[in-house]
Each structure stands twice: as structure tokens, then as C-alpha cells.
Design a protein around this motif. Structure first.
Motif, PDB file in Angstrom:
ATOM      1  N   GLN A 138     -15.466  44.042 -50.315  1.00 56.02           N
ATOM      2  CA  GLN A 138     -15.408  43.096 -49.200  1.00 56.02           C
ATOM      3  C   GLN A 138     -16.533  43.295 -48.184  1.00 56.02           C
ATOM      4  O   GLN A 138     -16.594  42.576 -47.184  1.00 56.02           O
ATOM      5  CB  GLN A 138     -14.060  43.240 -48.493  1.00 56.02           C
ATOM      6  CG  GLN A 138     -12.865  42.954 -49.376  1.00 56.02           C
ATOM      7  CD  GLN A 138     -12.851  41.526 -49.891  1.00 56.02           C
ATOM      8  OE1 GLN A 138     -13.017  40.575 -49.123  1.00 56.02           O
ATOM      9  NE2 GLN A 138     -12.667  41.360 -51.208  1.00 56.02           N
ATOM     10  N   SER A 139     -17.422  44.255 -48.414  1.00 55.67           N
ATOM     11  CA  SER A 139     -18.501  44.518 -47.460  1.00 55.67           C
ATOM     12  C   SER A 139     -19.704  45.104 -48.175  1.00 55.67           C
ATOM     13  O   SER A 139     -19.620  45.526 -49.337  1.00 55.67           O
ATOM     14  CB  SER A 139     -18.027  45.492 -46.377  1.00 55.67           C
ATOM     15  OG  SER A 139     -17.748  46.762 -46.955  1.00 55.67           O
ATOM     16  N   ASP A 140     -20.839  45.149 -47.480  1.00 53.52           N
ATOM     17  CA  ASP A 140     -22.051  45.765 -48.044  1.00 53.52           C
ATOM     18  C   ASP A 140     -21.813  47.230 -48.360  1.00 53.52           C
ATOM     19  O   ASP A 140     -22.328  47.752 -49.356  1.00 53.52           O
ATOM     20  CB  ASP A 140     -23.219  45.635 -47.058  1.00 53.52           C
ATOM     21  CG  ASP A 140     -23.760  44.216 -46.981  1.00 53.52           C
ATOM     22  OD1 ASP A 140     -23.269  43.358 -47.740  1.00 53.52           O
ATOM     23  OD2 ASP A 140     -24.676  43.967 -46.170  1.00 53.52           O
ATOM     24  N   LEU A 194     -20.575  38.545 -52.246  1.00 54.11           N
ATOM     25  CA  LEU A 194     -19.381  38.642 -51.410  1.00 54.11           C
ATOM     26  C   LEU A 194     -18.769  37.267 -51.158  1.00 54.11           C
ATOM     27  O   LEU A 194     -17.546  37.125 -51.085  1.00 54.11           O
ATOM     28  CB  LEU A 194     -19.730  39.314 -50.077  1.00 54.11           C
ATOM     29  CG  LEU A 194     -20.095  40.803 -50.154  1.00 54.11           C
ATOM     30  CD1 LEU A 194     -20.526  41.309 -48.785  1.00 54.11           C
ATOM     31  CD2 LEU A 194     -18.930  41.632 -50.685  1.00 54.11           C
TER      32      LEU A 194
END
Length: 381
Positions: A242-244, A266
Motif C-alpha cells: 500500500q506504500s512505496d 499502487l
């Protein structure tokens, strides 16, 4: 093969001296050997530069789609013996001539036609022997001489293979009808294989990510595998970062690729929420059945799509019922009266206490599949 021949011609026609040409020829042979190696390419590449890697990388094309190999131990022993018995002073061409029994002038002049290895490889083609030598070089059993004369010398690693203490897997080359068709078939097969490895409920996201990769590659004018490999897509579909920061845990994605493509990945992942029913600890095969159930398919349709027995599908449902994920009424296709009839038979035969379905199955006249009974019982346990 034509490319290799052309490269050799260019080397021979270059303005460099013989030492230069021989060194370039060795580099070419090493490159071809890398291409033909049946094992991890990254391990082979690092070995060429004197480094070692304990485990296969798991991300190169060979690791992702291992080639078919055959037992080449006997052929490898013959090839190594030819190099050893001729004094480790000759190159591939000469050694192949010795193995196939070619009465070349140099072979006769050196009395190598009298050796036991002369003609020992007549049962294979010269091209097969040349390919094997390249694989032996790539695997580290043979090496070129330091002076660059193009001769092959045995390494310490060759001794156990010659003694029969270890085996050698030889890459099997399969002829194809055409280069273009072969490439398309391989791409299709690779994609299908990767899709088959995706966890149940993640196939749709995997296909969406694969479509995104195709678009990104087209925009950048690059092959899709340069954007990322199928294994990366599989992990993205299953782990759903859900994130870098979470993308950094995905195989094949570093900071540069995340900076370029992370937002796009994403975005696709966010648009494909996983069904809550599939967030469980059940086996992959049970979840594949549940994923089809979520799509609205009944037990018969699931059995047909998956190519499994109907009783197996009901067995999967029974596990899900025991885990509290679904209700028996939602999967067995029976009305309340039929379920009440089964429940009454269970009470009469003591099925809930014993866990044995035989008595109830007989009492019901065999009109209900054992799998259906198992599902109803699972809800009562």
C-alpha cells in the motif's frame, strides 16, 4: 547460431594480432556459454568475474522458467577426457574433431588418432559436442589458458565429475518451427505459468498488473521484462503493498523502479480489493474453490472449471464451513426441508458424536452426496 558465426568472422577479420583474436574468441565463448547454461544466470555471471553466490537468485529467466535438462554426465566425462588426454593444449574445434573421429591432418600428426578417446563421441553430432563444451566452460569445469591461445584446460572442479562422484545436467536444446512463433509461444506459456502460481483471489489483480506493465513498456519503448518480471507481478498481486516503503519488500523493485512505476502499481492495487472471504489460513486449493464461489459459481460449475470431482469441491466447502467462512445453506444447493431431513438422520444415527457419515447416508437412501452431508455436518460440529 548465425550471429555467433558472424561474430567469429568479425573477430578473425579484425586488425588485431592473434593473441587479441584468441582472447576475443574466449570472451565470445563465455558469453554463449552463459546463454546456454541451465542454471542461474546471475550465479554464472558472478563466477565469470571471480565472485560466488551461494543460492540461485530466483529472479533471472532460468530461475523463473527452468529449461529442460538431460543427464549429460557420460558425454561430459568424454569431453573432459578428450581435453585431458590431448595434453590440455587444444581448443574446442580440435577436441570435437578427436571425439567424432575426424582424420584431420593435425590430429594424425599429433598421433591423437591413436588415443582411446578418438572417435569416442561418434554417436553425437559435432554441434552437440561444441554446445556441451560451452556449457562445461560456463559451469566452471573448463577454462581458457591465461595466455589467450584458445586452448581448454581442466579446472579442479572437473576431477569429481571425471571420477563419477557427481553428475552433470546438460541443457536440452529443442528445435522450434520458427523463431517468431517460438517467441510468442514462450511468452504465452510463461504468462500462463506465472498466472497459475498466483494465490486464489489474486488472479484478476495479476492480470491487471500485467496489462499495466505492457502499457508502461509500450510507452517507454522497452520489453515488458525490463519493467519487471512475472515474479514481481505475482508478489504484487499476493502481498498487495500500500506504500512505496512496502514496495521495497517486493522482489525486483528498487528505489529507481519505484520512483518510475510505483505510483502506477499502487493505483492498480488500490482498485482491486481482496474479498474478505479469501483472507484466511486455508490451503491454496480450497481458496481457489472459494474464489470461484465468490464469483457466483455453484459447486457443479466449480468442479467443471477446475477439473476436479464434485465431492472434492464439497470437501473444500466443508473446510470453509468449519472455519466459519461460509454457511452450508449457501453452498450445498438444498432447501430448508432437505437440510432438516439430513439433520434428523444425523440425530437418529448419532453422526454428530461419531463423525461417521455411513449410517446417515444409508438411512437417507443414498440420495445425498457424501460431500453434501459433510458440509451439513461441518456446520453442526
Amino acid at each position: 547460431v548465425n550471429d555467433i558465426v558472424m561474430q567469429r568472422q568479425w573477430i578473425q577479420q579484425s586488425d588485431g594480432n592473434e593473441t587479441f583474436k584468441q582472447v576475443q574468441q574466449q570472451k565470445l565463448d563465455a558469453l554463449v556459454g552463459l546463454a546456454e547454461s541451465p542454471t542461474c544466470r546471475r550465479q554464472r555471471l558472478l563466477a565469470y568475474f571471480g565472485e560466488t553466490m551461494g543460492e540461485p537468485c530466483g529472479n533471472c529467466d532460468v530461475c523463473l522458467s527452468p529449461p529442460e535438462t538431460i543427464d549429460g554426465t557420460l558425454m561430459a566425462q568424454k569431453a573432459l577426457s578428450a581435453a585431458y588426454r590431448t595434453g590440455q593444449r587444444f581448443g574446442v574445434g580440435y577436441l570435437v574433431d578427436v571425439l567424432v573421429g575426424k582424420p584431420d591432418e593435425r590430429v594424425i600428426r599429433n598421433s591423437h588418432d591413436k588415443l582411446s578417446v578418438f572417435g569416442l563421441g561418434k554417436d553425437a553430432k559435432a554441434d552437440d559436442w561444441r554446445g556441451l563444451y560451452r556449457q562445461l566452460v560456463a559451469a566452471g569445469y573448463l577454462t581458457g589458458d591465461e595466455e589467450g591461445h584458445g586452448t581448454l584446460q581442466l579446472t579442479d572442479r572437473a576431477r569429481p565429475l571425471l571420477r563419477g562422484d557427481e553428475t552433470f545436467k546438460m541443457r536440452k536444446v529443442v528445435a522450434s518451427a520458427g523463431r517468431g512463433a517460438s517467441s510468442r509461444d514462450k511468452r504465452g506459456s510463461s504468462a500462463k505459468s506465472a498466472s497459475g502460481r498466483v494465490a486464489a483471489g489474486s488472479e484478476t489483480l495479476f492480470e491487471a498488473l500485467r496489462a499495466l506493465r505492457q502499457d508502461l513498456a509500450k510507452t517507454a519503448g522497452l520489453p515488458p521484462y525490463v519493467i519487471c518480471h512475472d515474479r514481481t507481478l505475482v508478489e504484487l498481486a499476493e502481498k498487495r503493498p500500500q506504500s512505496d516503503a512496502e514496495l521495497l519488500d517486493i522482489t525486483g523493485l528498487g528505489e529507481r523502479k519505484i520512483a518510475r512505476y510505483g505510483a502506477a502499481f499502487l493505483g492498480v492495487i488500490t482498485g482491486h480489493k481482496q474479498h474478505p472471504l479469501l483472507k484466511n489460513r486455508l490451503s491454496a486449493t480450497v481458496n481457489r474453490t472459494l474464489a470461484l464461489h465468490v464469483e457466483g459459481k455453484n459447486a457443479e460449475e466449480i468442479a467443471r472449471v477446475r477439473g476436479i470431482e464434485l465431492s472434492t469441491v464439497f470437501g473444500h466447502f466443508a473446510e470453509a464451513i468449519e472455519a466459519g467462512l461460509v454457511e452450508a445453506r449457501a453452498v450445498v444447493g438444498l432447501d430448508e426441508a432437505e437440510i432438516d431431513e439430513i439433520t434428523a438422520a444425523f440425530e437418529k444415527c448419532g453422526t454428530v458424536d461419531s463423525g461417521k457419515l455411513g449410517g446417515a447416508h444409508a438411512a437417507l437412501g443414498g440420495q445425498y452426496d457424501y460431500g453434501v452431508l459433510k458440509c451439513v455436518l461441518a456446520e453442526l460440529m
